[in-house]
Enzyme design. Structure first.
Site, PDB file in Angstrom:
ATOM      1  N   CYS A  51       3.527  -2.627  13.346  1.00 43.32           N
ATOM      2  CA  CYS A  51       2.420  -3.473  13.814  1.00 43.32           C
ATOM      3  C   CYS A  51       1.979  -4.546  12.822  1.00 43.32           C
ATOM      4  O   CYS A  51       1.193  -5.419  13.165  1.00 43.32           O
ATOM      5  CB  CYS A  51       1.222  -2.616  14.212  1.00 43.32           C
ATOM      6  N   CYS A 121       4.899   8.616  -0.639  1.00 43.94           N
ATOM      7  CA  CYS A 121       6.354   8.498  -0.606  1.00 43.94           C
ATOM      8  C   CYS A 121       6.736   7.905   0.749  1.00 43.94           C
ATOM      9  O   CYS A 121       6.731   8.604   1.767  1.00 43.94           O
ATOM     10  CB  CYS A 121       6.959   9.886  -0.817  1.00 43.94           C
TER      11      CYS A 121
END
Length: 134
Positions: A51, A121
């Site tokens: 997005c 991560c």
């Protein structure tokens, strides 16, 4: 959960390349050391690959040795959503884009020596990078 950007899977599948769809919408993981953003060191902002929402600043990126781009904090607390993940026979914290609910990676509390002690991560395939104007 309802997100500000809400699309069905068919729409996401039509908009995203297959490998990005797998990571972002099916909670897949890219192979370690394979992501193009792993070595990105320029100043800038990392955005959601689905997005475009701002997620991480290059100021918080660090080399974790994990094989995935790592950050010690998000651009702001509302940029990401944290969710318990009990997959793979362990309990982890999944990181989602707070704007569209896309899977980004996982959060760990093993980043000793960083200001937060946390390691976001992230999958390179879940992110887009915009370099800062010089």
């Amino acid at each position: 959960m309802s997100y500000p950007i809400n699309k069905d899977n068919d729409t996401w599948k039509a908009e995203l390349p297959a490998e990005k769809f797998h990571v972002l919408r099916q909670a897949g993981t890219e192979r370690p050391w394979s992501g193009e953003l792993l070595e990105e060191k320029r100043p800038g902002v990392f955005h959601c690959g689905a997005c475009g929402a701002d997620l991480f600043s290059s100021d918080t990126k660090f080399e974790s040795g994990s094989g995935w781009p790592s950050f010690w904090d998000a651009v702001n607390p509302d940029a990401v959503e944290l969710k318990e993940d009990r997959g793979l026979g362990m309990v982890r914290t999944e990181v989602l884009c707070a704007q569209c609910g896309s899977h980004l990676g996982h959060l760990f509390d093993d980043a000793y020596g960083t200001p937060t002690g946390q390691r976001y991560c992230m999958n390179s395939l879940a992110l887009e990078f915009s370099p800062q104007d010089s």
